[in-house]
Design an enzyme around this catalytic site. Structure first.
Site, mmCIF file in Angstrom:
data_model
loop_
_atom_site.group_PDB
_atom_site.id
_atom_site.type_symbol
_atom_site.label_atom_id
_atom_site.label_comp_id
_atom_site.label_asym_id
_atom_site.label_seq_id
_atom_site.Cartn_x
_atom_site.Cartn_y
_atom_site.Cartn_z
ATOM 1 N N LYS A 1 2.565 -6.711 -3.771
ATOM 2 C CA LYS A 1 1.648 -6.004 -2.876
ATOM 3 C C LYS A 1 0.175 -6.208 -3.248
ATOM 4 O O LYS A 1 -0.672 -6.280 -2.363
ATOM 5 C CB LYS A 1 1.983 -4.517 -2.793
ATOM 6 C CG LYS A 1 2.096 -3.761 -4.086
ATOM 7 C CD LYS A 1 2.553 -2.328 -3.840
ATOM 8 C CE LYS A 1 2.814 -1.583 -5.139
ATOM 9 N NZ LYS A 1 4.070 -2.048 -5.792
ATOM 10 N N THR A 2 -0.141 -6.304 -4.539
ATOM 11 C CA THR A 2 -1.537 -6.542 -4.915
ATOM 12 C C THR A 2 -1.997 -7.899 -4.416
ATOM 13 O O THR A 2 -3.081 -8.028 -3.826
ATOM 14 C CB THR A 2 -1.711 -6.444 -6.437
ATOM 15 O OG1 THR A 2 -1.389 -5.126 -6.869
ATOM 16 C CG2 THR A 2 -3.140 -6.762 -6.849
ATOM 17 N N GLU B 1 -3.517 -1.328 -0.522
ATOM 18 C CA GLU B 1 -2.267 -1.479 -1.262
ATOM 19 C C GLU B 1 -1.530 -0.146 -1.253
ATOM 20 O O GLU B 1 -2.067 0.867 -1.707
ATOM 21 C CB GLU B 1 -2.565 -1.918 -2.692
ATOM 22 C CG GLU B 1 -1.328 -2.140 -3.535
ATOM 23 C CD GLU B 1 -1.656 -2.699 -4.909
ATOM 24 O OE1 GLU B 1 -0.827 -2.506 -5.815
ATOM 25 O OE2 GLU B 1 -2.727 -3.318 -5.073
#
Length: 414
Positions: A95-96, A142
């Site tokens: 996700k980052t 995020e």
């Protein structure tokens, strides 16, 4: 939290904060004019201030009990995401990087979005920025499942990369994780999902005709050829997800693709730190789950090193207790595996008797088929033992969500 402090300041708030120790993040905040304190004390809290805390801060922290009740970081996220149209990127892994890819692509396409990311966007050097509009415009966020704060987001486009049980102190089963992701996606008008997770009405992402190249990849997306200079099949999937989400903003597809060709990564995500005195390359990565460790090692192989040395610091006793066998199996794919002791973060060793990094080292040795496995509990021991063993052509991966990046930087010649 440091990134959100930056954004709050951009929105006109007077911001202060504290951490238990000095860090580059505090220096960065000082440079932005944020008042920061080392150590936690009720006296740090200005009279009448709204106080927000991360999930790492215990309930008896003196700053949480000073004055007005302290609010969880999810509440700050709720307030910020209510001000803009939001792309929220969720998943146990990636996700980052995917949030960073989306922010980078939209910046390159001229949309000037805001972004809130768990790692620094290398193209700007910042974790967060509010973008060109005080309100309105797009915000890329995020979405974190670790403390369920993803459910507080006011989301317009939800991206679901993958679902896996990672945070064992928060969830008792994979079914609980799935329930939280279901609630996250149900609250969003549009959902971008991996093929294996897609439901009717979702937009499915997948790289087409993927070709892995040394240090990168190329693949097809909606008639465009996408080129990446970050390695691994997992990053091609991340890029496809980012492109599908960004397309929904109305941004020009060709401009998005062209921008991604210049994406060099996010902080602590396959971050190439430099070379040792002997010429070995050092790469730092935040991988802290067996799936992430395996993907990072596979990506490193695409650089075709003479020898791959993987140095891993387990993060949290609870995760290590549940997954040490899987960590060992993932690390065994390296030519040399080095295991440090557990980075405790918010947990205490006395609450987990018998759990240490040695469990991971032993599991790696069992799976390594005779390849070398080193048990080096401290950063100092790892630096002392690894340094003389490294040679030109080696690639050293330092992995973990704790402070193992300090080892990587210590190995690199200034």
């Amino acid at each position: 939290m440091s990134g959100w402090a930056r954004v709050a300041g951009q929105l006109g708030a007077t911001v202060s904060g504290s951490d238990r120790a000095e860090s580059p993040a505090l220096d960065h905040l000082r440079a932005l004019g944020v008042e920061v304190h080392v150590g936690h004390d009720a006296a740090n809290v200005p009279a009448g201030a709204d106080v927000f805390h991360s999930s790492a801060i215990p309930a008896d922290n003196p700053e949480r009990t000073a004055g007005r009740p302290s609010l969880p970081r999810a509440e700050l996220l709720r307030r910020l995401t209510a001000l803009k149209r939001v792309i929220a990127v969720a998943g146990a892994h990636g996700k980052t990087t995917t949030t960073s890819m989306a922010a980078h692509a939209l910046l390159g396409a001229g949309l000037a979005p805001g972004y809130l990311i768990g790692g620094a966007l290398r193209s700007t050097g910042e974790h967060a920025d509010w973008g060109s509009h005080r309100s309105g415009g797009w915000l890329v966020v995020e979405a974190d499942e670790s403390d369920r704060s993803m459910l507080a987001l006011d989301t317009d486009v939800a991206v679901v990369l993958n679902i896996e049980l990672d945070h064992h102190a928060t969830y008792g089963s994979l079914a609980e994780v799935v329930e939280v992701f279901d609630a996250f996606r149900a609250a969003a008008p549009q959902v971008v999902a991996a093929p294996e997770l897609a439901r009717p009405g979702d937009i499915v992402f997948a790289p087409e005709d993927l070709v892995l190249e040394p240090g990168g990849s190329r693949f097809g997306w909606r008639g465009h050829e996408v080129r990446l200079v970050v390695p691994g099949a997992h990053n091609a999937r991340n890029a496809a997800a980012a492109l599908e989400a960004c397309r929904l903003t109305g941004a020009d597809e060709a401009a998005l693709v062209a921008a991604l060709a210049g994406f060099s990564g996010a902080g602590r995500r396959f971050e190439r730190l430099g070379h040792t005195r002997s010429g070995a390359e050092v790469v730092d990565d935040y991988a802290h789950h067996p799936t992430e460790v395996a993907a990072t090692i596979a990506a490193a192989r695409s650089l075709r090193p003479r020898r791959l040395v993987a140095c891993f610091q387990p993060h949290l006793f609870s995760r290590t207790r549940e997954l040490y066998r899987e960590f060992g199996a993932a690390l065994a794919a390296a030519d040399v595996a080095c295991v440090l002791d557990v980075y405790p973060a918010r947990e205490r060793a006395e609450d987990f008797p018998g759990v240490s990094g040695l469990l991971v080292a032993e599991a790696a040795a069992d799976a390594a088929d005779g390849r070398e496995v080193l048990w080096l509990p401290t950063l100092a021991e790892a630096e002392r033992v690894l340094g003389p063993r490294l040679r030109e052509g080696d690639l050293v991966l330092v992995m973990g969500a704790g402070d193992v990046d300090a080892l990587g930087r210590a190995l690199v010649v200034a």
